[in-house]
Scaffold this motif. Structure first.
Motif, mmCIF file in Angstrom:
data_model
loop_
_atom_site.group_PDB
_atom_site.id
_atom_site.type_symbol
_atom_site.label_atom_id
_atom_site.label_comp_id
_atom_site.label_asym_id
_atom_site.label_seq_id
_atom_site.Cartn_x
_atom_site.Cartn_y
_atom_site.Cartn_z
ATOM 1 N N THR A 1 -39.674 6.726 -3.673
ATOM 2 C CA THR A 1 -40.180 6.588 -2.308
ATOM 3 C C THR A 1 -39.199 7.197 -1.313
ATOM 4 O O THR A 1 -37.991 6.942 -1.381
ATOM 5 C CB THR A 1 -40.394 5.106 -1.948
ATOM 6 O OG1 THR A 1 -41.422 4.565 -2.777
ATOM 7 C CG2 THR A 1 -40.795 4.948 -0.491
ATOM 8 N N ASP B 1 -44.739 0.855 -2.090
ATOM 9 C CA ASP B 1 -43.478 1.206 -2.735
ATOM 10 C C ASP B 1 -43.460 0.801 -4.211
ATOM 11 O O ASP B 1 -43.083 1.620 -5.070
ATOM 12 C CB ASP B 1 -42.312 0.572 -1.969
ATOM 13 C CG ASP B 1 -40.962 0.894 -2.586
ATOM 14 O OD1 ASP B 1 -40.716 2.075 -2.872
ATOM 15 O OD2 ASP B 1 -40.163 -0.037 -2.791
ATOM 16 N N VAL C 1 -45.493 3.295 -6.204
ATOM 17 C CA VAL C 1 -44.767 4.552 -6.378
ATOM 18 C C VAL C 1 -43.720 4.406 -7.479
ATOM 19 O O VAL C 1 -43.606 5.263 -8.377
ATOM 20 C CB VAL C 1 -44.099 4.988 -5.050
ATOM 21 C CG1 VAL C 1 -43.157 6.169 -5.285
ATOM 22 C CG2 VAL C 1 -45.154 5.345 -4.008
ATOM 23 N N LEU D 1 -43.572 7.388 2.526
ATOM 24 C CA LEU D 1 -44.156 6.230 3.206
ATOM 25 C C LEU D 1 -43.594 6.175 4.618
ATOM 26 O O LEU D 1 -42.428 6.499 4.846
ATOM 27 C CB LEU D 1 -43.806 4.922 2.483
ATOM 28 C CG LEU D 1 -44.227 4.767 1.021
ATOM 29 C CD1 LEU D 1 -43.845 3.378 0.521
ATOM 30 C CD2 LEU D 1 -45.717 4.999 0.852
ATOM 31 N N TRP E 1 -38.655 7.126 2.667
ATOM 32 C CA TRP E 1 -39.087 6.393 3.861
ATOM 33 C C TRP E 1 -38.921 7.285 5.090
ATOM 34 O O TRP E 1 -37.808 7.693 5.427
ATOM 35 C CB TRP E 1 -38.269 5.122 4.032
ATOM 36 C CG TRP E 1 -38.553 4.094 2.969
ATOM 37 C CD1 TRP E 1 -37.875 3.917 1.800
ATOM 38 C CD2 TRP E 1 -39.594 3.127 2.988
ATOM 39 N NE1 TRP E 1 -38.429 2.889 1.081
ATOM 40 C CE2 TRP E 1 -39.497 2.374 1.787
ATOM 41 C CE3 TRP E 1 -40.608 2.814 3.897
ATOM 42 C CZ2 TRP E 1 -40.360 1.336 1.471
ATOM 43 C CZ3 TRP E 1 -41.479 1.775 3.586
ATOM 44 C CH2 TRP E 1 -41.351 1.045 2.395
#
Length: 380
Positions: A137, A127, A130, A118, A139
């Motif tokens: 996740t 999130d 997921v 993401l 980031w």
């Protein structure tokens, strides 16, 4: 006695703020809501009329699980004409909202040990989707000086990366990814055989840039799942109508989940969606024109309050840096309790949003002016 899969999932921050605002409103407070991503326009008349006509025809029974054939064909035609995506009606599922489509995508692709990328900050529900799939996740950083476009994406890809989520125009930042950015994502997806979920729900709410679908790039046809819906462009949030176009193998897995859970989107709402796609699109242009005026009014007012906020290129959100007055959580709490202005703390969208609040300008110019006056009184 509850499932472990839900224990690390928090409720939607945008809905939580909305609920708090509603509670204050019930106490007689005049709340100006900048929290929900909901156009304040009435659904266009020809769409409402189509739903009424469908009801009058008695179309209140089950439809095929993936949607009525007429709507699926119209969506495929729309994707071809508007997005340069060679979609087939047989690969499209009509869903009760785009959020349901995203939920079905993640559960159909991801499993324990997988990773999904993401771009930080990202919409609050990616999130949790997921995590509910059992995956993790990752980031990836974005460049705030370049419309919050991803920065150094390649370094976040591992052998476990199965999905990259692209949202352009973006919630919460209003950023729009250009061709160069999308090409970089596409090249990495092709080189590493990674699926891309492209959430294009705000594609029509765009100002000075062009919307480009990553599914239109060479080599991305079998690697892209395109999600869209009717809520934002046609002011149909409460109708709950979205859709997803996916490669055949993924479509088949999604349809299993779809048929065993929601069964189908509401029958007469599907006919309203058909009218939305096939009817006059002037209503969309009119709404976007008003959003632009609201955007300009809000950004000017925020900057005058020493709140740094770039002008968003799409959607109807301002992602405002309030670090001059504290972190996003504290400022959002202050504005709600003292100014009776409801905004969403930026931290709800990822760590990159800690110093920000998200302001939805899906409210009238009169209310925006009043909110700015209240914010000045509290902050200054």
């Amino acid at each position: 006695m509850t499932a472990k899969r839900l224990q690390n999932i928090t409720e939607s921050a945008t809905l939580r703020i909305s609920n708090l605002a509603s509670e204050l409103k019930s106490q007689g407070k005049d709340i100006i809501s900048f929290s929900l991503g909901e156009p304040d326009f009435t659904t266009p008349g020809h769409i409402i009329d189509a739903a009424k006509a469908s009801l009058d025809r008695g179309e209140t029974h089950y439809t095929p699980s993936p949607g009525i054939p007429e709507l699926r064909r119209a969506i495929a035609e729309k994707l071809k004409n508007d997005n340069n995506i060679e979609a087939k009606a047989g690969n499209i599922i009509v869903t009760p909202g785009a959020k349901q489509a995203i939920f079905e995508v993640t559960l159909s692709i991801l499993q324990e040990g997988d990773e999904a990328i993401l771009f930080d900050p990202a919409w609050v529900s990616y999130d949790p989707c997921v995590k509910l799939s059992g995956a993790r996740t990752v980031w990836a950083a974005t460049d705030r000086d370049n419309g919050f476009s991803p920065s150094g994406l390649a370094e976040y890809i591992t052998k476990n990366t199965k999905l990259i989520v692209v949202n352009s125009p973006c919630n919460p930042t209003g950023g729009v990814y250009g061709k160069e950015t999308l090409k970089e994502i596409a090249d990495l997806a092709i080189d590493n055989n990674i699926m891309v979920l492209s959430d294009e729900i705000y594609e029509k709410v765009i100002y000075d840039k062009e919307h480009i679908s990553i599914g239109s790039f060479d080599g991305m046809q079998e690697l892209t799942i395109t999600v869209n819906g009717f809520s934002k462009a046609y002011a149909m949030t409460g109708w709950r109508l979205g859709y997803v176009s996916a490669p055949k193998n993924i479509y088949e897995q999604m349809l299993k989940l779809h048929s065993h859970s929601v069964s189908q989107a509401t029958s007469f709402v599907q006919y309203a969606g058909l009218a939305a796609l096939q009817g006059d699109q002037t209503c969309v242009a009119d709404m976007v024109r008003e959003f632009r005026e609201r955007r300009d009014l809000l950004i000017k007012g925020l900057n005058e309050l020493d709140i740094r906020c770039a002008s968003p290129d799409g959607a109807f959100y301002a992602f405002a840096d309030v670090s001059e007055y504290g972190n996003g959580e504290k400022v959002a709490e202050l504005l709600l309790n003292k100014a009776f202005v409801a905004a969403t703390p930026g931290a709800a969208f990822g760590e990159a949003g800690n110093d920000f609040i998200r302001i939805s300008y899906a409210t009238s110019q009169e209310r925006i002016r009043e909110a700015l006056r209240r914010m000045e009184a509290v902050l200054k």
